[in-house]
Design a protein around this motif. Structure first.
Motif, PDB file in Angstrom:
ATOM      1  N   PHE A 181      11.568  -5.987  13.088  1.00  0.00           N
ATOM      2  CA  PHE A 181      13.002  -6.221  12.322  1.00  0.00           C
ATOM      3  C   PHE A 181      12.686  -6.390  10.855  1.00  0.00           C
ATOM      4  O   PHE A 181      11.741  -7.254  10.486  1.00  0.00           O
ATOM      5  CB  PHE A 181      13.674  -7.185  12.977  1.00  0.00           C
ATOM      6  CG  PHE A 181      14.902  -7.884  12.297  1.00  0.00           C
ATOM      7  CD1 PHE A 181      15.970  -6.954  12.326  1.00  0.00           C
ATOM      8  CD2 PHE A 181      15.231  -8.881  11.595  1.00  0.00           C
ATOM      9  CE1 PHE A 181      17.270  -7.049  11.875  1.00  0.00           C
ATOM     10  CE2 PHE A 181      16.536  -9.004  11.031  1.00  0.00           C
ATOM     11  CZ  PHE A 181      17.306  -8.211  11.297  1.00  0.00           C
ATOM     12  N   HIS A 187      18.299 -22.463  12.852  1.00  0.00           N
ATOM     13  CA  HIS A 187      19.353 -21.510  13.475  1.00  0.00           C
ATOM     14  C   HIS A 187      18.725 -21.573  15.006  1.00  0.00           C
ATOM     15  O   HIS A 187      19.779 -21.491  16.173  1.00  0.00           O
ATOM     16  CB  HIS A 187      19.467 -20.349  12.975  1.00  0.00           C
ATOM     17  CG  HIS A 187      20.150 -19.137  13.791  1.00  0.00           C
ATOM     18  ND1 HIS A 187      21.592 -19.438  13.989  1.00  0.00           N
ATOM     19  CD2 HIS A 187      20.019 -18.214  14.653  1.00  0.00           C
ATOM     20  CE1 HIS A 187      21.795 -18.362  14.639  1.00  0.00           C
ATOM     21  NE2 HIS A 187      20.969 -17.700  15.340  1.00  0.00           N
ATOM     22  N   THR A 190      20.759 -22.823  18.345  1.00  0.00           N
ATOM     23  CA  THR A 190      21.485 -22.085  19.099  1.00  0.00           C
ATOM     24  C   THR A 190      20.689 -22.143  20.590  1.00  0.00           C
ATOM     25  O   THR A 190      21.207 -21.525  21.739  1.00  0.00           O
ATOM     26  CB  THR A 190      21.419 -20.672  18.843  1.00  0.00           C
ATOM     27  OG1 THR A 190      20.089 -20.028  18.289  1.00  0.00           O
ATOM     28  CG2 THR A 190      22.648 -20.272  17.527  1.00  0.00           C
ATOM     29  N   GLU A 227      16.462 -11.014  19.874  1.00  0.00           N
ATOM     30  CA  GLU A 227      17.637 -10.362  19.142  1.00  0.00           C
ATOM     31  C   GLU A 227      18.149 -11.692  18.381  1.00  0.00           C
ATOM     32  O   GLU A 227      18.727 -11.543  17.120  1.00  0.00           O
ATOM     33  CB  GLU A 227      18.670 -10.258  20.147  1.00  0.00           C
ATOM     34  CG  GLU A 227      18.308  -8.828  20.688  1.00  0.00           C
ATOM     35  CD  GLU A 227      18.455  -7.648  19.675  1.00  0.00           C
ATOM     36  OE1 GLU A 227      19.218  -7.686  18.837  1.00  0.00           O
ATOM     37  OE2 GLU A 227      17.495  -6.990  19.678  1.00  0.00           O
ATOM     38  N   ASN A 228      18.034 -13.051  18.739  1.00  0.00           N
ATOM     39  CA  ASN A 228      18.501 -14.227  18.282  1.00  0.00           C
ATOM     40  C   ASN A 228      17.314 -14.474  17.078  1.00  0.00           C
ATOM     41  O   ASN A 228      17.858 -14.915  16.028  1.00  0.00           O
ATOM     42  CB  ASN A 228      18.456 -15.189  18.913  1.00  0.00           C
ATOM     43  CG  ASN A 228      19.344 -16.413  18.403  1.00  0.00           C
ATOM     44  OD1 ASN A 228      20.617 -16.033  18.054  1.00  0.00           O
ATOM     45  ND2 ASN A 228      19.025 -17.756  18.645  1.00  0.00           N
ATOM     46  N   LYS A 287      16.142 -12.082  14.961  1.00  0.00           N
ATOM     47  CA  LYS A 287      16.697 -11.231  14.055  1.00  0.00           C
ATOM     48  C   LYS A 287      17.916 -12.276  13.249  1.00  0.00           C
ATOM     49  O   LYS A 287      17.962 -12.134  12.071  1.00  0.00           O
ATOM     50  CB  LYS A 287      17.335  -9.927  14.541  1.00  0.00           C
ATOM     51  CG  LYS A 287      16.546  -9.084  15.274  1.00  0.00           C
ATOM     52  CD  LYS A 287      17.233  -7.962  15.718  1.00  0.00           C
ATOM     53  CE  LYS A 287      16.194  -6.699  16.288  1.00  0.00           C
ATOM     54  NZ  LYS A 287      17.103  -5.504  16.536  1.00  0.00           N
ATOM     55  N   THR A 288      18.664 -12.676  14.107  1.00  0.00           N
ATOM     56  CA  THR A 288      19.889 -13.474  13.122  1.00  0.00           C
ATOM     57  C   THR A 288      19.170 -14.773  12.359  1.00  0.00           C
ATOM     58  O   THR A 288      19.640 -14.771  11.354  1.00  0.00           O
ATOM     59  CB  THR A 288      20.714 -13.817  14.177  1.00  0.00           C
ATOM     60  OG1 THR A 288      21.082 -12.913  15.210  1.00  0.00           O
ATOM     61  CG2 THR A 288      22.015 -14.621  13.638  1.00  0.00           C
ATOM     62  N   ILE A 330      18.020 -13.576   9.201  1.00  0.00           N
ATOM     63  CA  ILE A 330      18.897 -13.321   8.167  1.00  0.00           C
ATOM     64  C   ILE A 330      19.476 -14.731   7.637  1.00  0.00           C
ATOM     65  O   ILE A 330      19.566 -15.023   6.339  1.00  0.00           O
ATOM     66  CB  ILE A 330      20.113 -12.699   8.727  1.00  0.00           C
ATOM     67  CG1 ILE A 330      19.622 -11.418   9.108  1.00  0.00           C
ATOM     68  CG2 ILE A 330      21.527 -12.622   7.784  1.00  0.00           C
ATOM     69  CD1 ILE A 330      19.550 -10.245   8.132  1.00  0.00           C
ATOM     70  N   VAL A 381      25.337  -9.350   5.512  1.00  0.00           N
ATOM     71  CA  VAL A 381      26.060  -8.399   6.594  1.00  0.00           C
ATOM     72  C   VAL A 381      26.384  -7.104   5.559  1.00  0.00           C
ATOM     73  O   VAL A 381      26.051  -6.015   5.827  1.00  0.00           O
ATOM     74  CB  VAL A 381      27.459  -8.768   7.339  1.00  0.00           C
ATOM     75  CG1 VAL A 381      28.026  -7.659   8.168  1.00  0.00           C
ATOM     76  CG2 VAL A 381      27.023  -9.863   8.080  1.00  0.00           C
ATOM     77  N   ASN A 429      19.619  -3.957  12.201  1.00  0.00           N
ATOM     78  CA  ASN A 429      20.719  -4.369  13.040  1.00  0.00           C
ATOM     79  C   ASN A 429      20.516  -5.715  13.516  1.00  0.00           C
ATOM     80  O   ASN A 429      19.602  -6.033  14.230  1.00  0.00           O
ATOM     81  CB  ASN A 429      21.004  -3.435  14.079  1.00  0.00           C
ATOM     82  CG  ASN A 429      22.393  -3.161  14.364  1.00  0.00           C
ATOM     83  OD1 ASN A 429      23.272  -3.494  13.520  1.00  0.00           O
ATOM     84  ND2 ASN A 429      22.795  -2.894  15.399  1.00  0.00           N
ATOM     85  N   PHE A 430      21.534  -6.683  13.105  1.00  0.00           N
ATOM     86  CA  PHE A 430      21.571  -8.111  13.839  1.00  0.00           C
ATOM     87  C   PHE A 430      22.973  -8.592  13.939  1.00  0.00           C
ATOM     88  O   PHE A 430      23.997  -7.905  13.601  1.00  0.00           O
ATOM     89  CB  PHE A 430      20.598  -8.978  12.587  1.00  0.00           C
ATOM     90  CG  PHE A 430      21.688  -9.093  11.323  1.00  0.00           C
ATOM     91  CD1 PHE A 430      22.585  -9.983  11.152  1.00  0.00           C
ATOM     92  CD2 PHE A 430      21.502  -8.137  10.150  1.00  0.00           C
ATOM     93  CE1 PHE A 430      23.434 -10.185   9.954  1.00  0.00           C
ATOM     94  CE2 PHE A 430      22.181  -8.301   9.015  1.00  0.00           C
ATOM     95  CZ  PHE A 430      22.868  -8.989   8.951  1.00  0.00           C
ATOM     96  N   ASP A 431      23.089  -9.557  14.782  1.00  0.00           N
ATOM     97  CA  ASP A 431      24.229 -10.053  14.977  1.00  0.00           C
ATOM     98  C   ASP A 431      24.357 -11.393  14.348  1.00  0.00           C
ATOM     99  O   ASP A 431      23.838 -12.332  14.912  1.00  0.00           O
ATOM    100  CB  ASP A 431      24.249 -10.070  16.795  1.00  0.00           C
ATOM    101  CG  ASP A 431      25.620 -10.666  17.252  1.00  0.00           C
ATOM    102  OD1 ASP A 431      26.425 -10.616  16.483  1.00  0.00           O
ATOM    103  OD2 ASP A 431      25.732 -10.702  18.545  1.00  0.00           O
ATOM    104  N   ILE A 432      25.527 -11.351  13.674  1.00  0.00           N
ATOM    105  CA  ILE A 432      25.766 -12.593  12.918  1.00  0.00           C
ATOM    106  C   ILE A 432      26.913 -13.305  13.725  1.00  0.00           C
ATOM    107  O   ILE A 432      26.912 -14.713  13.037  1.00  0.00           O
ATOM    108  CB  ILE A 432      26.036 -12.170  11.400  1.00  0.00           C
ATOM    109  CG1 ILE A 432      25.496 -13.407  10.456  1.00  0.00           C
ATOM    110  CG2 ILE A 432      27.471 -12.128  11.224  1.00  0.00           C
ATOM    111  CD1 ILE A 432      24.097 -13.727  10.436  1.00  0.00           C
ATOM    112  N   LEU A 477      26.653 -15.126  16.296  1.00  0.00           N
ATOM    113  CA  LEU A 477      26.047 -16.221  16.774  1.00  0.00           C
ATOM    114  C   LEU A 477      26.133 -17.358  15.637  1.00  0.00           C
ATOM    115  O   LEU A 477      25.982 -18.574  16.184  1.00  0.00           O
ATOM    116  CB  LEU A 477      24.640 -15.954  17.310  1.00  0.00           C
ATOM    117  CG  LEU A 477      24.482 -14.887  18.496  1.00  0.00           C
ATOM    118  CD1 LEU A 477      23.081 -14.595  18.700  1.00  0.00           C
ATOM    119  CD2 LEU A 477      25.077 -15.686  19.728  1.00  0.00           C
TER     120      LEU A 477
END
Lengths: 361, 361
Positions: free
Chosen positions: A273, A300, A304, A310-311, A313-314, A317, A351, B355-358, B360
């Motif tokens: 990523f 983060h 969480t 996947e988390n 990745k967030t 960011i 984003v 691609n990431f999910d913000i 969260l």
């Protein structure tokens, strides 16, 4: 070897230890002691958590220091710095922190109080009142990616032997900021239960003078963070993809390669990523950007309590967003000013920066 | 000045021009002539489109050349190269192309036939049968981002005066590959209607020897593509964000700054978008990666006929994906092999990469 050192340390501070034990029994707000009477918090070996609920926590290990910084845009006085400081200022936006570090008697009490007010538990911060705090001075080149060290005074760091307070044994997330690899390892070894995630930052300096020690510590962590040139040096591979494979064979299941203004890469098995750095009009002072990145990343994850790829990745960011604040002013100044709204707005910029619609293709 | 040159050119080729005119009347598949009898396609000034439907098209201007390349991983023979060639091989995956270039009599007919078979209309490619094709030879350093030019033989490029065939006047998208700025401008000036989008690539060489000419051309285009060091040189600003603002004041409403292995930035007003380069295990030969990126970018825009900023984001990802193929083998080899499935799979890798999910946070 390390165990012996710890034993020696314990004997050395025994009188102080007894005094603290008594004092702590009188005061439930033990973190407050660390800020108002910082010298009492040093080597706090007391076991006082039996009657408290065990809240799983984020433990941060790292230097707390004075820095003097020169950039093409200005020059700072002697200001507060250190990996542990940056990580704490950043991660405390997301979750409470238990801090392990060492400072001298010259370290301002107001600084400790400010961290305490942010939810940073300083019980693990040793204060050596007759010694001086670690000092680093450096000068950045025009590209802001390279710098010359002008002065390093180890002071209290020279013989730093971290002691994990009993109240830190609930450690769920462990962030090992850049330090002597043996010191980092000592913290892992002092924990009775393995944390859910151990993250380690390091630097080329240890690769040059203590590669074998470094590799021993790397083998014990879940996620290693290095910059691109360090990844190449550690692996002997020029390609970062090959370097990542080699480093993950040394132990860590995850690897983050930081590329400064060029962003960061997260590797896990065959997965990768990428998170960019925010393109900024001005990078005022890059000191602590990597530590701030680490603080945002683990902050983060700890908030969480989700360590999926996947988390992560967030989280990377979030780390990039926090680092983009850090470089806007000298030292930790910008990190002290920002609000949740500032962070949310910056995340929204990320984003916009990377979000695209591939359905059109 | 340029108009005079074109007039001279027209006189010079008048006999050939008459022959072509006759020949074209006999053969509706004029693009085929360019491949089977490539010499007949040179300076094709015939107006033969009156009876054909006006299909809006992508016109590509750029060198077609021979390259000899040395990298740390190998050495090529004299192989097919040139900005125009790379753009055509790449963009033809997405849309038909009308090509403007010049080659010598030594340029293989099979190469022209191969491009024609891909949907590249070569009517605008001049073939100077008694001259030699442009030749470049270079050697890459270990970082693959820097290279030394070993030899440059301009040959047919020395006096290249592009001529836009009438059948190219339907140009909707114009891609000006790196060339003499005055030559690029000449193509814009020959078009009777302004294309929907004019994209220009250039390089530091023109900034050093023809800055004023370069700025004149830059002022006429919608989107400029340069690399990071070129953006700094052109603007006199170190910060890429400041550089982008300065360059956009020179004319282009859009700016792409290519950063090689570190990805690319797209600027438009206050907006910015970042696309990473795919982290590759091996970069075999970076020659043509920037041109391939340009080909993917404009190829996607021309295919979708959508020049919104949002669609440019997708286009820059397509460009990055195509460039990631280009560097896997010497020259255009990899671009010739890949299928739509390969491209789709690579695009999916880019989605995973960024691609990431913000939500969260």
């Amino acid at each position: 070897m390390l165990a012996i050192k710890r034993d020696k340390k314990s004997q050395h501070v025994s009188l102080e230890w007894i005094f603290q034990r008594v004092f702590y029994l009188k005061c439930p707000y033990n973190w407050l002691i660390g800020s108002i009477y910082p010298c009492f918090a040093s080597n706090a070996l007391v076991s006082h958590t039996e009657n408290k609920p065990q809240i799983m926590s984020l433990v941060v290990v790292g230097s707390m220091a004075f820095d003097a910084i020169e950039t093409p845009f200005g020059k700072s006085d002697k200001i507060i710095g250190g990996a542990g400081t940056y990580i704490a200022w950043c991660a405390s936006n997301f979750t409470p922190i238990k801090q392990i570090s060492v400072v001298g008697g010259d370290f301002p009490e107001s600084e400790l109080a400010a961290l305490t007010a942010r939810g940073v538990d300083l019980e693990g911060v040793q204060i050596k009142k007759d010694e001086k705090t670690f000092f680093w001075s450096g000068k950045y080149h025009m590209d802001m990616n390279t710098r010359d060290t002008l002065d390093t005074q180890l002071n209290v760091l020279e013989n730093f032997q971290p002691v994990v307070p009993d109240s830190f044994q609930d450690c769920e997330f462990l962030m090992l900021g850049n330090l002597v690899p043996a010191v980092q390892r000592s913290v892992i070894e002092q924990l009775k239960n393995r944390p859910k995630l151990i993250i380690m930052d390091t630097m080329n300096f240890w690769m040059e003078i203590a590669m074998e020690e470094l590799k021993k510590t790397i083998a014990m962590v879940d996620l290693l963070m290095v910059n691109d040139s360090e990844a190449r040096q550690l692996s002997g591979e020029y390609s970062l993809v090959k370097a990542a494979k080699t480093i993950m064979q040394m132990g860590p299941k995850y690897l983050i390669i930081k590329k400064g203004e060029h962003g960061a890469l997260l590797f896990h098995g065959e997965k990768v990523f990428f998170a960019p750095a925010l393109p900024l009009e001005e990078v005022f002072d890059p000191t602590g950007a990597g530590d701030t990145f680490a603080g945002g990343f683990i902050g983060h994850l700890a908030k969480t309590k989700d360590i999926s790829f996947e988390n992560m990745k967030t989280a990377i960011i979030v780390g990039s967003a926090m680092a983009s604040f850090c470089v806007e002013k000298f030292g930790t100044q910008r990190l002290r000013e920002i609000s949740k709204e500032d962070i949310d707005a910056r995340l929204a910029e990320f984003v916009q920066l990377v979000n695209f619609d591939i359905d059109l293709v």
